[in-house]
Write a protein that holds these residues in place. Structure first.
Motif, PDB file in Angstrom:
ATOM      1  N   THR A 268       0.619  -1.318  -0.037  1.00  0.00           N
ATOM      2  CA  THR A 268       0.099  -0.034   0.136  1.00  0.00           C
ATOM      3  C   THR A 268       0.907   1.332   0.113  1.00  0.00           C
ATOM      4  N   ALA A 269       2.120   1.096   0.515  1.00  0.00           N
ATOM      5  CA  ALA A 269       2.977   2.247   0.565  1.00  0.00           C
ATOM      6  C   ALA A 269       3.826   2.391  -0.742  1.00  0.00           C
ATOM      7  N   THR A 270       3.840   1.557  -1.713  1.00  0.00           N
ATOM      8  CA  THR A 270       4.421   1.558  -2.920  1.00  0.00           C
ATOM      9  C   THR A 270       3.703   2.509  -3.897  1.00  0.00           C
ATOM     10  N   THR A 271       4.433   3.266  -4.342  1.00  0.00           N
ATOM     11  CA  THR A 271       3.729   4.078  -5.525  1.00  0.00           C
ATOM     12  C   THR A 271       3.313   3.596  -6.532  1.00  0.00           C
ATOM     13  N   THR A 272       2.141   3.943  -7.391  1.00  0.00           N
ATOM     14  CA  THR A 272       1.691   3.659  -8.585  1.00  0.00           C
ATOM     15  C   THR A 272       2.633   3.908  -9.693  1.00  0.00           C
ATOM     16  N   PRO A 273       2.983   2.850 -10.342  1.00  0.00           N
ATOM     17  CA  PRO A 273       4.032   2.959 -11.672  1.00  0.00           C
ATOM     18  C   PRO A 273       3.082   3.990 -12.634  1.00  0.00           C
ATOM     19  N   PRO A 274       4.192   4.833 -13.240  1.00  0.00           N
ATOM     20  CA  PRO A 274       3.397   5.782 -14.228  1.00  0.00           C
ATOM     21  C   PRO A 274       2.957   5.139 -15.274  1.00  0.00           C
ATOM     22  N   SER A 275       1.970   5.935 -15.917  1.00  0.00           N
ATOM     23  CA  SER A 275       1.457   5.358 -17.372  1.00  0.00           C
ATOM     24  C   SER A 275       0.956   6.726 -18.072  1.00  0.00           C
ATOM     25  N   ILE A 276       1.566   6.672 -19.269  1.00  0.00           N
ATOM     26  CA  ILE A 276       1.210   7.930 -20.204  1.00  0.00           C
ATOM     27  C   ILE A 276       0.808   7.282 -21.596  1.00  0.00           C
ATOM     28  N   GLU A 277       0.219   8.263 -22.122  1.00  0.00           N
ATOM     29  CA  GLU A 277      -0.231   8.093 -23.610  1.00  0.00           C
ATOM     30  C   GLU A 277       0.431   9.053 -24.639  1.00  0.00           C
ATOM     31  N   MET A 278       1.227   8.502 -25.702  1.00  0.00           N
ATOM     32  CA  MET A 278       1.653   9.190 -26.628  1.00  0.00           C
ATOM     33  C   MET A 278       1.006   9.136 -27.708  1.00  0.00           C
ATOM     34  N   SER A 279       0.663  10.340 -28.511  1.00  0.00           N
ATOM     35  CA  SER A 279       0.136  10.338 -29.360  1.00  0.00           C
ATOM     36  C   SER A 279       0.889  11.239 -30.479  1.00  0.00           C
ATOM     37  N   ALA A 280       0.723  10.831 -31.958  1.00  0.00           N
ATOM     38  CA  ALA A 280       1.521  11.486 -32.996  1.00  0.00           C
ATOM     39  C   ALA A 280       0.108  12.218 -33.937  1.00  0.00           C
ATOM     40  N   ARG A 281       0.125  13.485 -34.288  1.00  0.00           N
ATOM     41  CA  ARG A 281      -1.003  14.034 -34.974  1.00  0.00           C
ATOM     42  C   ARG A 281      -0.381  14.706 -36.171  1.00  0.00           C
ATOM     43  N   LEU A 282      -1.154  14.474 -37.256  1.00  0.00           N
ATOM     44  CA  LEU A 282      -0.733  15.469 -38.618  1.00  0.00           C
ATOM     45  C   LEU A 282      -2.107  16.069 -39.045  1.00  0.00           C
ATOM     46  N   PRO A 283      -1.881  17.057 -39.501  1.00  0.00           N
ATOM     47  CA  PRO A 283      -3.223  17.788 -40.296  1.00  0.00           C
ATOM     48  C   PRO A 283      -4.007  16.750 -41.260  1.00  0.00           C
ATOM     49  N   HIS A 284      -5.240  16.862 -41.075  1.00  0.00           N
ATOM     50  CA  HIS A 284      -6.125  15.933 -41.878  1.00  0.00           C
ATOM     51  C   HIS A 284      -6.437  16.702 -43.265  1.00  0.00           C
ATOM     52  N   PRO A 285      -6.281  16.103 -44.579  1.00  0.00           N
ATOM     53  CA  PRO A 285      -5.715  14.849 -44.776  1.00  0.00           C
ATOM     54  C   PRO A 285      -4.188  15.154 -44.552  1.00  0.00           C
ATOM     55  N   ALA A 286      -3.407  13.901 -44.191  1.00  0.00           N
ATOM     56  CA  ALA A 286      -2.069  14.026 -43.920  1.00  0.00           C
ATOM     57  C   ALA A 286      -1.293  13.900 -45.309  1.00  0.00           C
ATOM     58  N   ILE A 287      -0.506  15.051 -45.581  1.00  0.00           N
ATOM     59  CA  ILE A 287       0.221  15.389 -46.766  1.00  0.00           C
ATOM     60  C   ILE A 287       1.481  15.878 -46.413  1.00  0.00           C
ATOM     61  N   LEU A 288       2.452  15.052 -46.908  1.00  0.00           N
ATOM     62  CA  LEU A 288       3.819  15.250 -46.517  1.00  0.00           C
ATOM     63  C   LEU A 288       4.550  16.071 -48.042  1.00  0.00           C
ATOM     64  N   THR A 289       5.516  16.996 -47.975  1.00  0.00           N
ATOM     65  CA  THR A 289       5.869  17.758 -48.851  1.00  0.00           C
ATOM     66  C   THR A 289       7.526  17.605 -48.879  1.00  0.00           C
ATOM     67  N   CYS A 290       8.100  17.281 -50.097  1.00  0.00           N
ATOM     68  CA  CYS A 290       9.650  17.272 -50.078  1.00  0.00           C
ATOM     69  C   CYS A 290      10.213  18.368 -49.719  1.00  0.00           C
ATOM     70  N   ASN A 291      11.423  18.578 -49.119  1.00  0.00           N
ATOM     71  CA  ASN A 291      12.079  19.531 -48.765  1.00  0.00           C
ATOM     72  C   ASN A 291      11.571  20.542 -47.786  1.00  0.00           C
ATOM     73  N   LYS A 292      10.512  19.799 -47.018  1.00  0.00           N
ATOM     74  CA  LYS A 292       9.708  20.729 -46.014  1.00  0.00           C
ATOM     75  C   LYS A 292       9.818  19.851 -44.861  1.00  0.00           C
ATOM     76  N   PRO A 293       9.775  20.539 -43.503  1.00  0.00           N
ATOM     77  CA  PRO A 293       9.582  19.728 -42.360  1.00  0.00           C
ATOM     78  C   PRO A 293       8.248  19.130 -42.156  1.00  0.00           C
ATOM     79  N   ILE A 294       8.278  18.181 -41.452  1.00  0.00           N
ATOM     80  CA  ILE A 294       6.815  17.389 -41.170  1.00  0.00           C
ATOM     81  C   ILE A 294       6.004  18.169 -40.262  1.00  0.00           C
ATOM     82  N   SER A 295       4.651  18.406 -40.626  1.00  0.00           N
ATOM     83  CA  SER A 295       3.473  19.163 -39.771  1.00  0.00           C
ATOM     84  C   SER A 295       3.500  18.215 -38.603  1.00  0.00           C
ATOM     85  N   LEU A 296       4.078  17.925 -37.546  1.00  0.00           N
ATOM     86  CA  LEU A 296       3.824  16.869 -36.939  1.00  0.00           C
ATOM     87  C   LEU A 296       3.648  17.560 -35.179  1.00  0.00           C
TER      88      LEU A 296
END
Length: 393
Positions: A268-296
């Motif tokens: 009961t004294a032990t701390t709860t292990p951490p839990s997180i959610e990672m999400s990656a998001r792109l503008p919809h519709p997802a369009i990537l363009t050469c020579n430009k960074p990713i809108s991520l």
């Protein structure tokens, strides 16, 4: 004698609806008789796949060549023909023309279409035999036998780009061909061809909106093991104390039990292990363009009331390209990978002990903003026997 093609102001890439202009340049050292000069603008998508040994059937026996030979499929995605000399008004039965010594420049012009040609079954069925500007006759120039295209399955799509990533298995190429026809059975026709680079036009992009395409993945850490206790030597039970002090009468000295502070903490004294959610998001519709960074956008979200810090220590972004190669009833998928960025040794806190459940942390975009998409990546496309799409990993 020499024959070649000279293009007028050629761009780095041609695209849909572009007009390609040029001249057929002929250099002669003596008089020559010429029946006709034909220029063709062609594009083809070729695939070749071997029949797998573990499944030799697949209803391909009628199309199979010698044992071990791969199957082939060739789509004429672009086919345009023009007789540039003599002109279209010249009678079909007119005598051959004489070209005097010197240089002769004969203009030609084509316009790239928007969609592939092989999907037009009526146009393909009408090709074949010998043709002139007046129709199919006994005398004229030879054209492609379009009836062969009727054996394949077709889709109507925008013309695909040049493709040469898998030699011997898949190829898309565009080229110009010129043929100078010379009368007489013992005289060889003069031929010349040159390759072209084609890049399809980008369809209109939808207006910007707040919609996003996303992928989520939870990460739950294991419960931290209690710290190991320091090892304490105890006296021997069967003899005199050899590991600790003994009493004066020679009996072993019994040690007191460990203090409560030395015992492992209760569950009961032990701390709860951490839990997180990672999400990656792109503008919809997802369009990537050469020579430009990713809108991520990368967002970390706290899921449980854990009193522990969570750090981002490494990050890698890969562009995964999947090429689907089709040849009759065979299908093969080739996977290519480009590492866009890879960072290690990071120490970015994404979750703090005092944060409430549901708290989101946006990972700084400067981690990947300095890494544009390489310009060697071709656009996504779909054609009759080839397709390419991408995933971000």
């Amino acid at each position: 004698m020499s024959i070649r093609i000279h293009l007028d102001n050629p761009p780095e890439f041609y695209t849909n609806l572009d007009v390609i202009r040029g001249h057929v340049v002929i250099n002669l050292t003596r008089q020559e008789y010429i029946r006709a000069i034909i220029v063709k603008l062609e594009g083809e998508s070729r695939t070749a796949l071997g029949i797998p040994k573990d499944n030799p059937g697949l209803d391909l026996a009628r199309n199979r060549g010698p044992s071990g030979d791969p199957l082939h499929e060739n789509h004429k995605i672009l086919y345009k023909v023009a007789q540039v000399f003599p002109d279209e008004n010249t009678p079909v039965n007119a005598a051959s023309c004489v070209l005097n010594p010197g240089q002769h420049r004969i203009p030609f012009k084509f316009r790239f279409p928007f969609n592939n040609a092989c999907s037009n079954t009526e146009a393909m069925a009408s090709l074949g035999g010998l043709a002139t500007a007046g129709g199919v006759l006994n005398l004229g120039f030879r054209v492609m036998d379009g009836t062969k295209q009727l054996m394949y399955s077709h889709v109507t799509k925008t013309l695909p780009p040049n493709f040469s990533g898998f030699p011997g298995e898949a190829e898309i190429r565009y080229y110009l061909k010129v043929t100078a026809q010379r009368p007489g059975f013992l005289k060889e026709n003069w031929r010349y061809s040159m390759g072209l680079k084609f890049m399809p036009i980008e369809p209109p992009r939808p207006p910007k909106s707040n919609q996003e395409a996303y992928a989520r993945r939870p990460f739950t850490f294991s419960r931290r093991s209690p710290s190991p206790q320091p090892y304490k030597k105890r006296s021997s039970f069967f003899g005199r104390g050899t590991a600790g002090p003994s009493s004066s009468n020679g009996s072993p000295h019994l040690m007191a039990p460990d203090s409560p502070s030395d015992q492992p903490s209760s569950p009961t004294a032990t701390t709860t292990p951490p839990s997180i959610e990672m999400s990656a998001r792109l503008p919809h519709p997802a369009i990537l363009t050469c020579n430009k960074p990713i809108s991520l956008r990368v967002i970390a979200k706290k899921l449980v009331p854990a009193h522990a810090e969570v750090y981002l220590t490494a990050m890698q972004i890969d562009l995964v390209g999947k090429t689907v190669v089709r040849c009759q009833n065979l299908v093969n998928t080739e996977v290519s990978r480009w590492v866009i960025m890879s960072r290690h040794g990071l120490s970015i806190p994404v979750s703090q002990p005092e944060d409430k459940v549901g708290t989101e942390f946006v990972v700084p975009e400067n981690l990947w903003n300095g890494f544009p998409l390489p310009n060697t990546v071709m656009p996504s496309f779909i054609t009759c026997n080839l397709s390419r799409d991408y995933q971000l990993k």
